[in-house]
Design a protein around this motif. Sequence first.
Motif, PDB file in Angstrom:
ATOM      1  N   GLY A  83       0.783  -1.218   0.000  1.00 54.47           N
ATOM      2  CA  GLY A  83       0.000   0.000   0.000  1.00 54.47           C
ATOM      3  C   GLY A  83       0.818   1.271   0.000  1.00 54.47           C
ATOM      4  O   GLY A  83       0.286   2.359   0.140  1.00 54.47           O
ATOM      5  N   ALA A  84       2.152   1.185  -0.176  1.00 53.95           N
ATOM      6  CA  ALA A  84       2.997   2.367  -0.063  1.00 53.95           C
ATOM      7  C   ALA A  84       2.982   3.213  -1.318  1.00 53.95           C
ATOM      8  O   ALA A  84       3.185   4.416  -1.258  1.00 53.95           O
ATOM      9  N   ALA A  85       2.751   2.593  -2.470  1.00 53.08           N
ATOM     10  CA  ALA A  85       2.850   3.337  -3.722  1.00 53.08           C
ATOM     11  C   ALA A  85       1.935   2.730  -4.761  1.00 53.08           C
ATOM     12  O   ALA A  85       1.475   1.593  -4.639  1.00 53.08           O
ATOM     13  N   GLU A  86       1.683   3.511  -5.802  1.00 49.94           N
ATOM     14  CA  GLU A  86       0.808   3.076  -6.881  1.00 49.94           C
ATOM     15  C   GLU A  86       1.370   3.562  -8.209  1.00 49.94           C
ATOM     16  O   GLU A  86       1.896   4.672  -8.307  1.00 49.94           O
ATOM     17  N   LEU A  87       1.297   2.719  -9.215  1.00 51.29           N
ATOM     18  CA  LEU A  87       1.733   3.069 -10.564  1.00 51.29           C
ATOM     19  C   LEU A  87       0.491   3.189 -11.435  1.00 51.29           C
ATOM     20  O   LEU A  87      -0.193   2.193 -11.689  1.00 51.29           O
ATOM     21  N   ARG A  88       0.205   4.410 -11.861  1.00 49.61           N
ATOM     22  CA  ARG A  88      -1.018   4.659 -12.615  1.00 49.61           C
ATOM     23  C   ARG A  88      -0.713   4.920 -14.081  1.00 49.61           C
ATOM     24  O   ARG A  88       0.150   5.756 -14.408  1.00 49.61           O
ATOM     25  N   GLU A  89      -1.424   4.238 -14.942  1.00 49.42           N
ATOM     26  CA  GLU A  89      -1.316   4.517 -16.371  1.00 49.42           C
ATOM     27  C   GLU A  89      -2.072   5.811 -16.656  1.00 49.42           C
ATOM     28  O   GLU A  89      -3.263   5.933 -16.372  1.00 49.42           O
ATOM     29  N   THR A  90      -1.372   6.785 -17.219  1.00 44.59           N
ATOM     30  CA  THR A  90      -1.985   8.089 -17.472  1.00 44.59           C
ATOM     31  C   THR A  90      -2.281   8.334 -18.946  1.00 44.59           C
ATOM     32  O   THR A  90      -3.226   9.038 -19.274  1.00 44.59           O
ATOM     33  N   HIS A  91      -1.443   7.791 -19.829  1.00 45.84           N
ATOM     34  CA  HIS A  91      -1.660   7.986 -21.256  1.00 45.84           C
ATOM     35  C   HIS A  91      -1.228   6.746 -22.033  1.00 45.84           C
ATOM     36  O   HIS A  91      -0.275   6.074 -21.649  1.00 45.84           O
ATOM     37  N   ARG A  92      -1.954   6.495 -23.097  1.00 47.91           N
ATOM     38  CA  ARG A  92      -1.616   5.405 -24.016  1.00 47.91           C
ATOM     39  C   ARG A  92      -1.377   6.027 -25.389  1.00 47.91           C
ATOM     40  O   ARG A  92      -2.285   6.584 -25.992  1.00 47.91           O
TER      41      ARG A  92
END
Length: 429
Positions: free
Chosen positions: A83-92
């Motif tokens: 739960g410390a970090a998150e990798l979010r896809e922002t653009h394709r």
Amino acid sequence: NAPCPPRAVDPQRPPVNELPSTPPRWSPPPPPSGKSPPSLLAPPRTPSAAPHSALPARHSPATRARNPRQATAIAGEQAMDGGAAELRETHRLTGHADRAWSLAWNPNPGPGAGPVLASCGGDKTVRIWKRAPDGVWDCSDVLDGVHERTVRSCAWSPDGKLLATASFDGTTAIWEYSGGDFECVATLEGHDNEVKSVSWSQSGSLLATCSRDKAVWIWEVQPGNEHECVAVLQGHTQDVKMVQWHPVLSVLVSVSYDNTIRVWADDGDDDWHCVQTLAEAGNGGHSSTVWSVSFNQKGDRMVTCSDDCTLKIWDTSADLSQPTTGEGHESWFHLSTLSGHHGRTIFSAHWSSEDVIASGAGDDAICLYAEEKSTMVEGPSYRLILKKEKAHDMDVNCVRWCPQDPRVLASASDDGTVKLWELWGNLLD
């Protein structure tokens, strides 16, 4: 560590992922009627700034860009370790009509300019992506008409004014941005077959290329967009997968299908030679093909990744304050091995300016690692801090951190897309 599960390999093709070994899951669209590959002897032409081509039919409409000149913004998905970090896809970013092989962020896009990303692929093109003030990513230029086969690698010069592209057609092209357009100003020939990687030295005065012909070439940049080959480095016994210049020292590192990492240095008289070979026996090296190498910002450590499904961290005792003395170039030693996180070949690893390592692999996943600060008494060690499963639909061929925004990561895949990711949270918690 045992090698990863092998891919299906066509016996008539080079080994491991360099060319399609199974029928593709989608076919690239045919070239425009009447268009034929250009001759290498023909004068280079300035590419047009074409819009994105349509995505292959296997992609659903929901994944397409809303506008052919824009990338799709994707909602973030959780992929956290503790739960410390998150990798979010922002653009394709869509547009390549075949697999996307490699990426390069421009290190110096100019005053007031946003980040600029180059991508290259199996469709023989290079695409230039720019972020507009409103945050939308746009394909501003398509560099085509010069290479006759896959563009395998691309790299910006340190001043950001030139882009080098390496191709399976055996050539390396040099592109210059001038007057609002990219122009091919030089074509470097000499390798016997496919050029796999290209890299600029920290000063921008030297360029290195490597090839399936087992050789590494060093080119000197001269006035008038001339390039002279000053060294042909022989030492690897198999296909050389990647070359990378050290960020401080006048040292070049190459990695190969022969499972080794070689360190090359100039003796001061323009005579380049191999000063160290890092192998499994005696050095704690890899047991299978080494695909990629990346240095940390200080240059005192490097990471390599391999077909053996491991990443290895290397340290040096070289005097980094004396970049041209040639002292200590052969002092790399194995520091740590990261294993068990990817289930297939790791094709790419890249070290961010915030000391986070990203890796992309044949299991379609992206992993992030950082140094474990709490164990310094026992010596440096690294741990997995985040794994993003199914980051792409197919193999992840390249991962690159943005130099202007070290929390932005770009990835390129066999699925033909380039994705941009943003880190949220504190990775070092």
